[in-house]
Write an enzyme that holds these catalytic residues in place. Structure first.
Site, short mmCIF file in Angstrom:
data_model
loop_
_atom_site.label_atom_id
_atom_site.label_comp_id
_atom_site.label_asym_id
_atom_site.label_seq_id
_atom_site.Cartn_x
_atom_site.Cartn_y
_atom_site.Cartn_z
N HIS A 1 -10.68 6.94 1.81
CA HIS A 1 -9.31 6.84 1.28
C HIS A 1 -9.25 5.76 0.20
O HIS A 1 -10.08 4.85 0.18
CB HIS A 1 -8.32 6.49 2.40
CG HIS A 1 -8.56 5.13 2.99
ND1 HIS A 1 -9.52 4.90 3.93
CD2 HIS A 1 -7.98 3.93 2.72
CE1 HIS A 1 -9.53 3.62 4.23
NE2 HIS A 1 -8.61 2.99 3.51
N HIS B 1 -10.80 0.72 -2.53
CA HIS B 1 -12.17 0.71 -2.01
C HIS B 1 -13.16 1.36 -2.97
O HIS B 1 -12.86 2.42 -3.54
CB HIS B 1 -12.24 1.49 -0.70
CG HIS B 1 -11.36 0.97 0.39
ND1 HIS B 1 -11.40 -0.34 0.83
CD2 HIS B 1 -10.41 1.57 1.16
CE1 HIS B 1 -10.52 -0.51 1.81
NE2 HIS B 1 -9.90 0.63 2.02
N ASP C 1 -4.57 -0.77 -1.74
CA ASP C 1 -5.85 -0.65 -1.06
C ASP C 1 -6.81 -0.03 -2.09
O ASP C 1 -6.47 0.97 -2.74
CB ASP C 1 -5.66 0.29 0.15
CG ASP C 1 -6.59 0.00 1.30
OD1 ASP C 1 -6.91 -1.17 1.55
OD2 ASP C 1 -6.99 0.98 1.98
N HIS D 1 -17.56 2.83 0.93
CA HIS D 1 -17.11 1.57 1.56
C HIS D 1 -17.50 1.55 3.05
O HIS D 1 -17.48 2.59 3.72
CB HIS D 1 -15.59 1.42 1.41
CG HIS D 1 -15.09 0.07 1.79
ND1 HIS D 1 -14.53 -0.20 3.01
CD2 HIS D 1 -15.11 -1.10 1.12
CE1 HIS D 1 -14.21 -1.48 3.07
NE2 HIS D 1 -14.54 -2.05 1.93
N ASP E 1 0.79 -1.25 0.00
CA ASP E 1 0.00 0.00 0.00
C ASP E 1 0.82 1.30 0.00
O ASP E 1 0.51 2.23 0.76
CB ASP E 1 -0.97 0.02 1.20
CG ASP E 1 -1.98 -1.13 1.18
OD1 ASP E 1 -1.94 -1.94 0.24
OD2 ASP E 1 -2.81 -1.20 2.11
N LYS F 1 -7.09 -5.00 -2.93
CA LYS F 1 -7.85 -5.54 -1.79
C LYS F 1 -8.72 -4.44 -1.22
O LYS F 1 -8.45 -3.25 -1.43
CB LYS F 1 -6.88 -6.06 -0.73
CG LYS F 1 -5.97 -4.97 -0.20
CD LYS F 1 -4.98 -5.47 0.78
CE LYS F 1 -4.10 -4.35 1.28
NZ LYS F 1 -4.80 -3.29 2.00
N CYS G 1 -1.98 -2.72 7.67
CA CYS G 1 -1.89 -3.65 6.55
C CYS G 1 -0.61 -4.48 6.54
O CYS G 1 -0.63 -5.66 6.19
CB CYS G 1 -2.12 -2.92 5.23
SG CYS G 1 -3.84 -2.36 5.10
C1 VGL Z 1 -4.67 0.68 5.75
C2 VGL Z 1 -6.23 1.56 7.17
C3 VGL Z 1 -7.21 1.43 6.21
C4 VGL Z 1 -3.25 0.28 5.54
C5 VGL Z 1 -5.64 0.52 4.78
O1 VGL Z 1 -2.81 0.20 4.38
O2 VGL Z 1 -2.53 0.05 6.55
N1 VGL Z 1 -4.99 1.19 6.94
N2 VGL Z 1 -6.90 0.91 5.01
ZN ZN Z 2 -8.32 0.96 3.47
#
Ligand code: VGL
Ligand code: ZN
Length: 199
Positions: free
Chosen positions: A83, A50, A48, A54, A10, A108, A153
């Site tokens: 996000h 979404h 990431d 979401h 990410d 994901k 993550c």
């Molecule tokens: C993440 C919070 C929400 C991450 C992703 O990549 O750590 N954290 N979505």
């Molecule tokens: Zn996320």
């Protein structure tokens, strides 16, 4: 090591300074990650990803603030600022990241009803992303993980990988954390407890 892979979690604009869910120093790890790629026969990036509205977004739960908690059918869930919305600039990789070196990009968090911190399973801990099958069919057994965020993550991906039987190292110098209410300490203990080498 022909059976090893670098998993880059990410490294996206929304997790870097100026982004919607900015992680302090998130951009500082980009060059180090690029440099590390040449040491691995396989490089996997995660993103990431979404849909708008979401269920992990606070804006989807009227009256709830970002960074508060909610109970989902699969367990407790942090509510985040909107996000990494599919197709948005925030969801793009940081412009400095060398994406040409990637063999695979795993997305994901696309299921509107379930968040997905881990690169292997959604937050119900049962729905697979397919990454395990990809790595196993390539004969990969050793994983080095870097990226954002250490305590979400990266942590969930590392613990799941260790549970699946991969040998896992997390390079914390090439990760940065959100650290919500002590979540970094909990994550470090959880990773070590699962047998992850935390360097
Ligand atoms: C993440 C919070 C929400 C991450 C992703 O990549 O750590 N954290 N979505
Ligand atoms: Zn996320």
């Amino acid at each position: 090591m022909p059976d090893s892979a670098l998993i880059v979690i990410d490294v996206q604009n929304d997790f870097c300074p100026g982004g919607a869910l900015a992680v302090e120093g998130g951009d500082q790890i980009v060059q180090g990650i690029n440099d590390l790629m040449s040491e691995f026969p396989a490089v996997v990036l995660t993103q990431d990803w979404h849909p708008e509205g979401h269920s992990s977004f606070a804006t989807s739960h009227p009256g709830k603030d970002p960074f508060s908690m909610i109970d989902m059918p699969y367990g407790p869930q942090v509510l985040w600022p909107d996000h990494c919305i599919q197709g948005s600039e925030g969801a793009e990789f940081h412009e400095g990241l060398d994406t040409t070196r990637a063999d695979l990009i795993v997305r994901k968090g696309y299921n509107p009803r379930i968040d997905s911190y881990s690169a292997f399973f959604e937050n119900d801990h049962t729905t697979p992303t397919g990454l395990e099958g990809y790595l196993r069919t390539r004969g990969i057994e050793k994983l080095t993980m870097v990226g954002l965020a250490t305590d979400y993550c990266v942590n969930f991906s590392a613990v799941d990988a260790a549970k699946l039987g991969f040998t896992v190292t997390v390079r914390t110098d090439l990760c940065r954390a959100i650290d919500l209410d002590g979540s970094l300490k909990v994550a470090m203990e959880g990773m070590r407890g699962a047998g992850v080498v935390v360097d």
